[in-house]
Design a protein around this motif. Structure first.
Motif, PDB file in Angstrom:
ATOM      1  N   SER A   1     -34.991  46.294  36.877  1.00  0.00           N
ATOM      2  CA  SER A   1     -34.865  45.181  38.018  1.00  0.00           C
ATOM      3  C   SER A   1     -36.283  46.063  38.967  1.00  0.00           C
ATOM      4  O   SER A   1     -37.131  45.313  39.441  1.00  0.00           O
ATOM      5  CB  SER A   1     -33.775  45.324  38.905  1.00  0.00           C
ATOM      6  OG  SER A   1     -33.292  46.579  39.474  1.00  0.00           O
TER       7      SER A   1
ATOM      8  N   TYR B   1     -40.563  44.626  39.951  1.00  0.00           N
ATOM      9  CA  TYR B   1     -41.364  44.638  41.293  1.00  0.00           C
ATOM     10  C   TYR B   1     -42.601  44.972  41.244  1.00  0.00           C
ATOM     11  O   TYR B   1     -43.507  44.343  42.176  1.00  0.00           O
ATOM     12  CB  TYR B   1     -40.583  45.321  42.196  1.00  0.00           C
ATOM     13  CG  TYR B   1     -39.211  44.659  42.852  1.00  0.00           C
ATOM     14  CD1 TYR B   1     -39.157  43.890  43.849  1.00  0.00           C
ATOM     15  CD2 TYR B   1     -37.959  45.153  42.429  1.00  0.00           C
ATOM     16  CE1 TYR B   1     -38.118  43.279  44.379  1.00  0.00           C
ATOM     17  CE2 TYR B   1     -36.957  44.537  42.991  1.00  0.00           C
ATOM     18  CZ  TYR B   1     -36.979  43.721  43.880  1.00  0.00           C
ATOM     19  OH  TYR B   1     -35.873  43.237  44.618  1.00  0.00           O
TER      20      TYR B   1
ATOM     21  N   LYS C   1     -35.313  44.557  50.526  1.00  0.00           N
ATOM     22  CA  LYS C   1     -36.143  44.421  49.108  1.00  0.00           C
ATOM     23  C   LYS C   1     -38.055  44.643  49.380  1.00  0.00           C
ATOM     24  O   LYS C   1     -38.553  44.652  48.526  1.00  0.00           O
ATOM     25  CB  LYS C   1     -36.204  42.795  48.644  1.00  0.00           C
ATOM     26  CG  LYS C   1     -36.567  41.778  49.680  1.00  0.00           C
ATOM     27  CD  LYS C   1     -36.194  40.371  49.335  1.00  0.00           C
ATOM     28  CE  LYS C   1     -36.457  39.353  50.294  1.00  0.00           C
ATOM     29  NZ  LYS C   1     -36.345  37.983  49.836  1.00  0.00           N
TER      30      LYS C   1
ATOM     31  N   GLU D   1     -23.856  37.899  40.850  1.00  0.00           N
ATOM     32  CA  GLU D   1     -23.935  36.679  41.621  1.00  0.00           C
ATOM     33  C   GLU D   1     -24.390  37.136  42.986  1.00  0.00           C
ATOM     34  O   GLU D   1     -25.090  36.561  43.896  1.00  0.00           O
ATOM     35  CB  GLU D   1     -22.724  35.835  41.685  1.00  0.00           C
ATOM     36  CG  GLU D   1     -22.210  35.052  40.227  1.00  0.00           C
ATOM     37  CD  GLU D   1     -21.860  36.319  39.460  1.00  0.00           C
ATOM     38  OE1 GLU D   1     -21.213  37.358  39.858  1.00  0.00           O
ATOM     39  OE2 GLU D   1     -21.600  35.913  38.234  1.00  0.00           O
TER      40      GLU D   1
ATOM     41  N   ASP E   1     -27.832  38.433  43.507  1.00  0.00           N
ATOM     42  CA  ASP E   1     -29.144  37.470  43.468  1.00  0.00           C
ATOM     43  C   ASP E   1     -28.995  36.393  44.641  1.00  0.00           C
ATOM     44  O   ASP E   1     -30.011  36.451  45.206  1.00  0.00           O
ATOM     45  CB  ASP E   1     -28.528  36.424  42.401  1.00  0.00           C
ATOM     46  CG  ASP E   1     -28.729  36.914  40.795  1.00  0.00           C
ATOM     47  OD1 ASP E   1     -29.186  37.970  40.740  1.00  0.00           O
ATOM     48  OD2 ASP E   1     -27.903  36.275  40.099  1.00  0.00           O
ATOM     49  N   ALA E   2     -28.081  36.402  45.414  1.00  0.00           N
ATOM     50  CA  ALA E   2     -27.796  35.960  46.877  1.00  0.00           C
ATOM     51  C   ALA E   2     -28.559  36.871  47.838  1.00  0.00           C
ATOM     52  O   ALA E   2     -28.996  36.574  48.828  1.00  0.00           O
ATOM     53  CB  ALA E   2     -26.546  35.231  46.997  1.00  0.00           C
ATOM     54  N   HIS E   3     -28.106  37.912  47.738  1.00  0.00           N
ATOM     55  CA  HIS E   3     -28.665  39.103  48.614  1.00  0.00           C
ATOM     56  C   HIS E   3     -30.258  39.212  48.479  1.00  0.00           C
ATOM     57  O   HIS E   3     -30.774  39.389  49.440  1.00  0.00           O
ATOM     58  CB  HIS E   3     -28.024  40.290  48.358  1.00  0.00           C
ATOM     59  CG  HIS E   3     -28.567  41.489  49.252  1.00  0.00           C
ATOM     60  ND1 HIS E   3     -28.195  41.762  50.420  1.00  0.00           N
ATOM     61  CD2 HIS E   3     -29.373  42.513  48.772  1.00  0.00           C
ATOM     62  CE1 HIS E   3     -28.971  42.849  50.928  1.00  0.00           C
ATOM     63  NE2 HIS E   3     -29.752  43.148  49.872  1.00  0.00           N
ATOM     64  N   LEU E   4     -30.872  39.087  47.387  1.00  0.00           N
ATOM     65  CA  LEU E   4     -32.336  39.278  47.136  1.00  0.00           C
ATOM     66  C   LEU E   4     -32.980  38.030  47.762  1.00  0.00           C
ATOM     67  O   LEU E   4     -34.276  38.301  47.945  1.00  0.00           O
ATOM     68  CB  LEU E   4     -32.737  39.685  45.784  1.00  0.00           C
ATOM     69  CG  LEU E   4     -32.280  40.979  45.085  1.00  0.00           C
ATOM     70  CD1 LEU E   4     -32.598  41.056  43.833  1.00  0.00           C
ATOM     71  CD2 LEU E   4     -32.565  41.965  46.089  1.00  0.00           C
ATOM     72  N   LYS E   5     -32.308  36.867  48.085  1.00  0.00           N
ATOM     73  CA  LYS E   5     -32.967  35.732  48.630  1.00  0.00           C
ATOM     74  C   LYS E   5     -32.928  35.686  50.060  1.00  0.00           C
ATOM     75  O   LYS E   5     -33.757  34.818  50.585  1.00  0.00           O
ATOM     76  CB  LYS E   5     -32.104  34.562  47.793  1.00  0.00           C
ATOM     77  CG  LYS E   5     -32.313  34.359  46.516  1.00  0.00           C
ATOM     78  CD  LYS E   5     -31.661  32.964  45.960  1.00  0.00           C
ATOM     79  CE  LYS E   5     -31.457  32.812  44.601  1.00  0.00           C
ATOM     80  NZ  LYS E   5     -30.839  31.796  43.975  1.00  0.00           N
ATOM     81  N   LEU E   6     -32.366  36.609  50.552  1.00  0.00           N
ATOM     82  CA  LEU E   6     -32.253  36.654  51.999  1.00  0.00           C
ATOM     83  C   LEU E   6     -33.657  37.297  52.611  1.00  0.00           C
ATOM     84  O   LEU E   6     -34.173  38.012  52.225  1.00  0.00           O
ATOM     85  CB  LEU E   6     -31.107  37.567  52.761  1.00  0.00           C
ATOM     86  CG  LEU E   6     -29.687  37.196  52.212  1.00  0.00           C
ATOM     87  CD1 LEU E   6     -28.614  38.175  52.759  1.00  0.00           C
ATOM     88  CD2 LEU E   6     -29.416  35.776  52.758  1.00  0.00           C
ATOM     89  N   CYS E   7     -33.948  36.670  53.793  1.00  0.00           N
ATOM     90  CA  CYS E   7     -35.150  37.121  54.580  1.00  0.00           C
ATOM     91  C   CYS E   7     -34.955  38.145  55.705  1.00  0.00           C
ATOM     92  O   CYS E   7     -35.825  38.712  55.910  1.00  0.00           O
ATOM     93  CB  CYS E   7     -35.994  35.926  55.148  1.00  0.00           C
ATOM     94  SG  CYS E   7     -36.598  34.657  53.532  1.00  0.00           S
TER      95      CYS E   7
END
Length: 717
Positions: A581, A585, A630, A645, A648-654
């Motif tokens: 992962s 990046y 991130k 799961e 994946d949801a955590h990395l989409k947070l801004c």
């Protein structure tokens, strides 16, 4: 004032299509000019509109009217018959005119401003063309005109001043259409308006676009008015019959007011809205049902997928325990053995006492020894297979062609002399390693091997040749193959040593663990105090809290099998997923490369308690480590342990502050502080730690500075 000419004509400075007077009239006009009645000069271009004589506009006496009718008939007769003018007549008439008139300059008389121009000129020459009446626009008209192109006209502006106007005459090749004027009722001659026949003066181009507000603004005005529509109908009467077959009988209906009309319209609109809202509600409900169905189907599919993955993992784990081949497989076996031993000891201690307990513990120890011996036999068998696979992998790697990637992404391969040599040796090794082949083929393989090794004379090649001759001799004596297995293994082993010689196989020089140059052994080579061997640095495990070089991998493995019997497979999977992962990046993350298995194990067990930070899920196979923020590189103080799961949801947070509660963020920060205190003892990690602290301080300073600036601007406003 009496004039001989009874009809009037128009001067067309632009060559208009006005009809020309007949030649007889021209002659009469010239005669009058000679007898003391000079012809009036034509007006300049664009002067007057319609020019006519006084006789065409004023009342005449009956006597004059009869004389004019006779002259008109004579003129019409002469107009209809084409007359040929001889050159002599033209010459004589030209002689009659003054010289300045013949040249196109009229200087005999001056025209007053209020005086009417009569049809007395311009008769400069009899060669003036008479246009045909039957010419149409667009058709070329043949002309034989000798009229001058420019004439000069004197115009008296005041009582004492005279102005000369230059008139340019243009000759069209076609008759212009009628664009306005009038026609003489007596003679039938059409007179064109000078304004419609004269080109307008072109405005000079200012090269600037001008826009007028009046032309750009629209003034609207609404005014209601009732227009009259006058119609008539045909009624029946005596002598008139009108059919009534198509007539309709219309009876007046109930009269309703404007309020009733608008009320009916409102009721109709409400009905339409009801049906539309019903249709819209049905569509919304259907969409919600479809989304719910898709959501439930997706959840069921995900649940089934997770179940399948879990079953597949259990099956693979059971298969690996049943047929162990790698180090991780034997780690699982020893780990399960340790768990089984602990359960049995607890059961014996709970159920038995005294001599029975000691006897049970002794029996448990014997079963443990038997299982360990069984594991050892499996390990020997697996080592043989792994060693053979490692040899074939080494030889196959030597035989691979040279490869490089071109600018367009295509892979180019090239075989060199060294790769071809390595491929040839690999094929020979495959041949001599094969079992259950016919005797003739085996002899051919041995002869080929003999010819190959004779290319380099040394002690090793001599021993290989002796063994080849011995096997061929025994095969000719029909010795059983089971008695030749040891001899064949010796030949394979010696030939493998022959292949690993760089002079024989140059490709193998860069793949050997032990370098050929003894001086390279002094670099990155360390001494293991446990097995007392000198090994390269890659064979040692260096945890984060270690200050010296400890034991090698093999010693750690033996110690783990004898004492702790821990399994690092799950932690190794988490570390591999973390490094993959971070590689995606592509931000040059370096800290993850310093983390070893013991470090990751300490973080998961002691800091994160082997469970997800959100759901407290404790299955290590389903857990991954990702970045907490991130936007910064991964580090032990910038990480969080979650399920796949949740990751994946955590990395989409801004914005983490808006997504999580303050209490949860506080707990994560406390775990990061514990990680900092553990890894601060490593010099390399401490440098990264100080750099991250500086970045955090800089970011907080920028945030504080921006907030202060915003406050100042707000106060100023």
């Amino acid at each position: 004032m009496e004039d001989v000419c009874d009809s009037c004509f128009e001067v067309t400075p632009e060559g208009s299509g006005a009809e020309q007077p007949p030649a007889s009239l021209q002659g009469e006009a010239v005669g009058e000019a000679q007898n003391g009645h000079p012809a009036e000069e034509p007006l300049p271009a664009g002067a007057a509109g319609t020019v006519q004589s006084e006789q065409g506009c004023e009342q005449q006496s009956p006597r004059e009217h009869s004389v004019l009718e006779e002259q008109e008939q004579a003129c019409l007769a002469q107009w209809e018959q084409p007359q040929e003018v001889d050159k002599e007549e033209q010459t004589s008439q030209n002689k009659v005119l003054p010289e300045n008139t013949a040249s196109g300059i009229a200087t005999e008389n001056m025209i007053e401003d209020n005086e009417t121009l009569r049809r007395t000129g311009p008769y400069f020459d009899k060669t003036v063309q008479s246009e045909k009446q039957e010419c149409f626009p667009g058709k070329d008209v043949q002309q034989d005109c000798h009229m001058p192109d420019v004439i000069t006209v004197r115009v008296q502006t005041d009582s004492d001043s005279v102005q000369e106007v230059v008139v340019k005459i243009e000759r069209p090749t076609y008759n212009k259409p009628f664009l306005g004027g009038f026609r003489n009722m007596r003679t039938g001659v059409e007179f064109h308006n000078a304004g419609s026949q004269t080109r307008c003066k072109k405005r000079p181009d200012k090269e600037v676009k001008l826009f007028c507000r009046g032309t750009q603004t629209v003034w609207e005005k609404n005014k209601l008015q009732q227009t009259r529509n006058t119609t008539s109908t045909q009624m029946t009467k005596i002598g008139v019959y009108v059919s009534n077959m198509t007539d309709k009988l219309i009876s007046p209906g109930k009269y309703f007011t404007a309020e009733e009309y608008h009320r009916r319209r409102l009721e109709a609109v409400i009905v339409l809205q009801k049906y539309f809202r019903r249709w819209h509600a049905i569509n919304v409900v259907q969409n919600l049902r479809e989304q719910k169905r898709l959501r439930l189907a997706w959840e069921a599919e995900e649940e089934l997928r997770k179940k399948r993955e879990k079953e597949e993992k259990l099956r693979q784990e059971y298969e690996r325990k049943l047929n162990p081949k790698t180090k991780e497989d034997f780690e699982l076996l020893y780990h399960d053995l340790e768990l089984w031993m602990q359960e049995e000891i607890e059961r014996i201690n709970r159920t038995l006492t005294g001599a029975e307990r000691k006897a049970a513990l002794c029996g448990l120890l014997e079963r443990e020894a038997q299982l360990v011996a069984c594991f050892g036999r499996h390990k020997l068998h697996a080592n043989e297979e792994n060693q053979q696979k490692a040899i074939l992998h080494l030889l196959d790697k030597c035989a691979q062609p040279k490869r490089w990637k071109a600018y367009d992404g295509k892979i180019t391969e090239m075989d060199t002399r060294d790769t071809l040599r390595a491929r040839e040796l690999l094929e020979i090794y495959h041949s001599i390693s094969m079992k259950d082949i016919p005797k003739d083929e085996r002899i051919d393989v041995l002869l080929t091997l003999r010819c190959t090794v004779k290319e380099h004379e040394c002690k090793l090649t001599q021993e290989i040749v002796e063994l080849i001759d011995r096997e061929i001799d025994l095969m000719t004596r029909d010795v059983k193959e089971c008695n030749l297995e040891g001899l064949r293994k010796r030949i394979c082993t010696l030939f493998l040593q022959y292949i690993k010689i760089p002079e024989v196989n140059p490709q193998v020089a860069g793949l050997l663990k032990v370098p050929q140059d003894p001086l390279k052994l002094y670099k990155n080579t360390y001494f293991c105090h446990s097995c007392e061997n000198y090994l390269p640095s890659t064979e040692f495990i260096i945890p984060a809290n270690s200050h010296t070089i400890g034991r090698c991998h093999l010693c750690y493995k033996i110690d783990n099998e004898a004492r702790r019997r821990e399994s690092f497979l799950k932690y190794r999977l988490i570390l591999e997923n973390l490094r993959k992962s971070e590689a995606d990046y592509q931000d040059d993350s370096k800290i993850v490369s310093f983390i070893q298995l013991p470090d990751l194990q300490y973080m998961i067990e002691n800091i994160w308690n082997c469970q997800s930070a959100l759901s407290a899920w404790s299955e290590l196979y389903d857990l991954v480590m990702v970045r907490w923020d991130k936007h910064h590189e991964w580090s032990p103080w910038n990480t969080i342990l979650l399920t796949k799961e949740e990751a994946d949801a955590h990395l989409k947070l801004c914005n983490l502050e808006k997504a999580y509660e303050a209490a949860f963020i506080y707990r994560i920060k406390q775990k990061h502080i514990r990680a900092k205190s553990y890894f601060a003892q490593i010099p390399v990690m401490s440098s990264f730690l100080h750099r991250s602290d500086n970045q955090a301080n800089a970011s907080s300073y920028k945030t504080h500075d921006s907030s202060m600036k915003f406050t100042e601007v707000k106060e100023v406003n």
